[in-house]
Design an enzyme around this catalytic site. Structure first.
Site, PDB file in Angstrom:
ATOM      1  N   ARG A   8      17.425 -39.441 -63.865  1.00 35.49           N
ATOM      2  CA  ARG A   8      18.347 -40.751 -63.022  1.00 35.49           C
ATOM      3  C   ARG A   8      18.720 -41.458 -64.105  1.00 35.49           C
ATOM      4  O   ARG A   8      18.418 -42.774 -64.175  1.00 35.49           O
ATOM      5  CB  ARG A   8      17.464 -41.471 -61.969  1.00 35.49           C
ATOM      6  N   GLN A  51      24.238 -38.922 -64.207  1.00 35.00           N
ATOM      7  CA  GLN A  51      24.564 -39.320 -62.729  1.00 35.00           C
ATOM      8  C   GLN A  51      25.469 -37.920 -62.414  1.00 35.00           C
ATOM      9  O   GLN A  51      25.587 -37.762 -61.248  1.00 35.00           O
ATOM     10  CB  GLN A  51      25.196 -40.393 -62.953  1.00 35.00           C
ATOM     11  N   ASP A  64      23.796 -35.246 -60.965  1.00 33.14           N
ATOM     12  CA  ASP A  64      22.904 -35.384 -60.024  1.00 33.14           C
ATOM     13  C   ASP A  64      22.729 -34.826 -58.578  1.00 33.14           C
ATOM     14  O   ASP A  64      23.507 -35.550 -57.805  1.00 33.14           O
ATOM     15  CB  ASP A  64      22.533 -36.849 -60.183  1.00 33.14           C
ATOM     16  N   SER A 117      21.523 -36.604 -55.594  1.00 39.09           N
ATOM     17  CA  SER A 117      22.019 -37.873 -54.926  1.00 39.09           C
ATOM     18  C   SER A 117      23.255 -37.417 -54.295  1.00 39.09           C
ATOM     19  O   SER A 117      23.825 -37.731 -53.194  1.00 39.09           O
ATOM     20  CB  SER A 117      22.477 -38.768 -56.041  1.00 39.09           C
ATOM     21  N   TYR A 167      12.173 -44.192 -58.312  1.00 40.35           N
ATOM     22  CA  TYR A 167      11.549 -43.629 -56.818  1.00 40.35           C
ATOM     23  C   TYR A 167      10.266 -44.728 -56.529  1.00 40.35           C
ATOM     24  O   TYR A 167       9.971 -45.177 -57.366  1.00 40.35           O
ATOM     25  CB  TYR A 167      10.759 -42.305 -57.319  1.00 40.35           C
TER      26      TYR A 167
HETATM   27  P1  NAD Z   1      14.403 -40.878 -52.174  1.00 42.67           P
HETATM   28  O1  NAD Z   1      14.871 -40.077 -51.663  1.00 42.67           O
HETATM   29  O2  NAD Z   1      12.890 -40.530 -52.995  1.00 42.67           O
HETATM   30  O3  NAD Z   1      13.815 -42.100 -51.221  1.00 42.67           O
HETATM   31  C1  NAD Z   1      14.554 -42.700 -50.404  1.00 42.67           C
HETATM   32  C2  NAD Z   1      14.202 -44.032 -49.961  1.00 42.67           C
HETATM   33  O4  NAD Z   1      12.851 -44.282 -49.440  1.00 42.67           O
HETATM   34  C3  NAD Z   1      14.116 -44.665 -51.460  1.00 42.67           C
HETATM   35  O5  NAD Z   1      14.809 -46.039 -51.553  1.00 42.67           O
HETATM   36  C4  NAD Z   1      12.572 -45.113 -51.451  1.00 42.67           C
HETATM   37  O6  NAD Z   1      12.245 -46.634 -52.109  1.00 42.67           O
HETATM   38  C5  NAD Z   1      12.222 -45.248 -49.844  1.00 42.67           C
HETATM   39  N1  NAD Z   1      10.855 -45.264 -49.382  1.00 42.67           N
HETATM   40  C6  NAD Z   1       9.618 -44.614 -49.967  1.00 42.67           C
HETATM   41  N2  NAD Z   1       8.547 -44.751 -49.228  1.00 42.67           N
HETATM   42  C7  NAD Z   1       9.235 -45.797 -48.370  1.00 42.67           C
HETATM   43  C8  NAD Z   1       8.311 -46.424 -47.191  1.00 42.67           C
HETATM   44  N3  NAD Z   1       6.810 -46.159 -47.128  1.00 42.67           N
HETATM   45  N4  NAD Z   1       9.102 -47.229 -46.141  1.00 42.67           N
HETATM   46  C9  NAD Z   1      10.204 -47.383 -46.491  1.00 42.67           C
HETATM   47  N5  NAD Z   1      11.164 -46.730 -47.577  1.00 42.67           N
HETATM   48  C10 NAD Z   1      10.406 -46.265 -48.411  1.00 42.67           C
HETATM   49  O7  NAD Z   1      15.020 -41.947 -53.257  1.00 42.67           O
HETATM   50  P2  NAD Z   1      16.506 -41.797 -53.764  1.00 42.67           P
HETATM   51  O8  NAD Z   1      17.383 -41.853 -52.657  1.00 42.67           O
HETATM   52  O9  NAD Z   1      16.725 -40.560 -54.276  1.00 42.67           O
HETATM   53  O10 NAD Z   1      16.692 -42.806 -54.676  1.00 42.67           O
HETATM   54  C11 NAD Z   1      15.855 -43.912 -54.936  1.00 42.67           C
HETATM   55  C12 NAD Z   1      16.726 -44.894 -55.907  1.00 42.67           C
HETATM   56  O11 NAD Z   1      17.133 -44.165 -57.273  1.00 42.67           O
HETATM   57  C13 NAD Z   1      17.799 -45.690 -55.366  1.00 42.67           C
HETATM   58  O12 NAD Z   1      17.736 -46.860 -56.097  1.00 42.67           O
HETATM   59  C14 NAD Z   1      18.852 -45.055 -56.016  1.00 42.67           C
HETATM   60  O13 NAD Z   1      19.984 -45.821 -56.386  1.00 42.67           O
HETATM   61  C15 NAD Z   1      18.483 -44.501 -57.446  1.00 42.67           C
HETATM   62  N6  NAD Z   1      18.913 -43.581 -58.170  1.00 42.67           N
HETATM   63  C16 NAD Z   1      19.527 -43.778 -59.479  1.00 42.67           C
HETATM   64  C17 NAD Z   1      20.487 -42.796 -60.189  1.00 42.67           C
HETATM   65  C18 NAD Z   1      20.797 -43.039 -61.387  1.00 42.67           C
HETATM   66  O14 NAD Z   1      20.516 -43.979 -61.830  1.00 42.67           O
HETATM   67  N7  NAD Z   1      21.317 -42.094 -62.068  1.00 42.67           N
HETATM   68  C19 NAD Z   1      20.728 -41.538 -59.478  1.00 42.67           C
HETATM   69  C20 NAD Z   1      20.051 -41.397 -58.112  1.00 42.67           C
HETATM   70  C21 NAD Z   1      19.459 -42.566 -57.516  1.00 42.67           C
END
Ligand code: NAD
Length: 378
Positions: free
Chosen positions: A122, A127, A130, A133, A229
């Site tokens: 990430r 990106q 990805d 995402s 994550y």
């Molecule tokens: P994910 O699919 O693993 O999880 C979804 C969401 O659930 C996350 O925000 C996580 O914090 C939340 N979660 C986990 N346990 C929980 C709980 N008990 N209660 C409530 N919420 C809970 O995560 P995701 O959507 O793939 O992405 C997570 C982060 O990574 C985001 O901030 C996203 O913006 C970031 N991200 C960055 C890049 C990059 O920089 N290239 C790419 C993709 C995502």
């Protein structure tokens, strides 16, 4: 270099790993591109559209697999097809490497370079490749559309001579990629009142900037990994979270849960008791259904109605319900990968295994499981 995209074998899969627009980009690089007959059928692209973009139509799947230097796929290959791949070929797809040890072994013995899209780092640079995402954005959108369709109410406030309808209330649990799209779709696009919660406090600003309310629940110290994550909560923290969320669930018409834990089972954060506290007609969409579910009672790929009239939707891979856009984005992710590592002079892919992106997503290479997370298991 020959790039081949076979048809997906999972009957539930509607996406295609390659779309005509991306064929044109790959041909421009100097690659030979072929697709299996009917590849884009379920996403509404006829073979002719691929041909017009410069692809060859391959009716003989196994012959094309044996000749391809790069294979584009959405899901993991059936086990009996890994042996059909050419030695040294590069295979790009989702692979579920945490649960597919035997498959990784097969890739290694076939001397195929297997790239797992789930493991894409990430980083800003990666990106564009990805796929987790790109697909999660669509799933977040689709979860709201599905819930809106099932809800016996409308989303926005409506003032009419017959009276005023108050806006529906939507609660989004987990504000990652899918959660953010769900907030934007439910609130900004459809006019509902949205509450949201995540264990990563950093998302509060993003929630507010989308016009939604961030629900504050003090569960003690939480955090995120270097990859962004969420860290796993302790059972005591989960219990606190449940207590904090129960009231919000009670007043919500729709609850959408997206809380995943990368590579692990999803936490159960909505209990039977919390569901029992919701009003009849309310809808829950559990986007974590494939990882075990965030909601007690979720059945994968099914919609069930509880005794108190709450519908729990557990369909996996909601992005498959918008296959055209899902294929477009997925195919762009893979094409971006090829373009990123393409040697224009040699007109071939050049993979330097010391590259940070490749260290993150290549599972097998040169006859071995090379990924540090799976190496010992391999
Ligand atoms: P994910 O699919 O693993 O999880 C979804 C969401 O659930 C996350 O925000 C996580 O914090 C939340 N979660 C986990 N346990 C929980 C709980 N008990 N209660 C409530 N919420 C809970 O995560 P995701 O959507 O793939 O992405 C997570 C982060 O990574 C985001 O901030 C996203 O913006 C970031 N991200 C960055 C890049 C990059 O920089 N290239 C790419 C993709 C995502």
């Amino acid at each position: 270099m020959h790039i081949f995209a076979p048809k997906e074998t999972d009957p539930r899969e509607t996406r295609a790993a390659l779309v005509p627009e991306m064929v044109a980009r790959l041909v421009k690089l100097g690659a030979k591109v072929s697709v299996e007959t009917g590849l884009g059928e379920r996403a509404s692209w006829p073979d002719a559209a691929y041909e017009e973009s410069g692809a060859l139509i391959a009716p003989d799947r196994r012959a094309a697999l044996a000749d391809a230097d790069i294979v584009f796929r959405v899901g993991k290959p059936p086990e009996d097809e890994v042996g059909a791949l050419k030695k040294g070929a590069i295979h790009l797809s989702f692979l579920d490497p945490f649960n597919e040890k035997a498959l990784m072994g097969q890739f290694a013995s076939q001397e195929v370079t297997a790239v797992s899209l789930e493991m894409m780092p990430r980083s800003t640079l990666a990106q564009k490749m990805d796929a987790l995402s790109s697909q999660a954005s669509l799933a977040g959108y689709q979860a709201v559309i599905l819930a809106a369709d099932r809800l016996p109410k409308i989303f926005p406030m409506m003032m009419t001579p017959a009276g005023t309808l108050s806006p529906s209330r939507v609660f989004i649990v987990g504000v990652g990629v899918a959660g953010l799209q769900a907030i934007a779709t439910a609130g900004k696009r459809l006019g509902a009142r949205v509450d949201a919660f995540d264990t990563r406090p950093v998302v509060e600003t993003e929630v507010k900037s989308l016009g939604a309310k961030f629900v504050k629940i003090d569960v003690g110290e939480t955090g995120q990994t270097a990859q962004g994550y969420a860290k796993e909560l302790t059972p005591e923290q989960i219990e606190k979270q449940r207590q904090g969320m129960a009231k919000v669930c009670e007043r919500s018409d729709i609850v959408i849960t997206t809380a995943k834990l990368f590579g692990r089972k999803a936490p159960v954060i909505i209990t039977k008791e919390m569901v029992a506290g919701m009003r009849p007609g309310s809808v829950i969409v559990d986007l974590a259904a494939e990882g075990g579910g965030n909601v007690e009672g979720t059945v994968l790929d099914e919609e069930i109605t509880t005794a108190n009239g709450v519908r729990i939707i557990g369909h996996g891979k909601l992005e498959c319900r918008v296959p055209q856009h899902a294929s477009q984005m997925y195919s762009a992710n893979l094409t971006n990968f090829v373009e990123h590592f393409w040697d224009a002079e040699a007109k071939r892919l050049k993979l330097d295994m010391e590259d940070e992106i490749l260290k993150g997503c290549v599972i097998t290479h040169g006859g071995k499981v090379v990924h540090e997370r799976f190496r010992n298991d391999g």
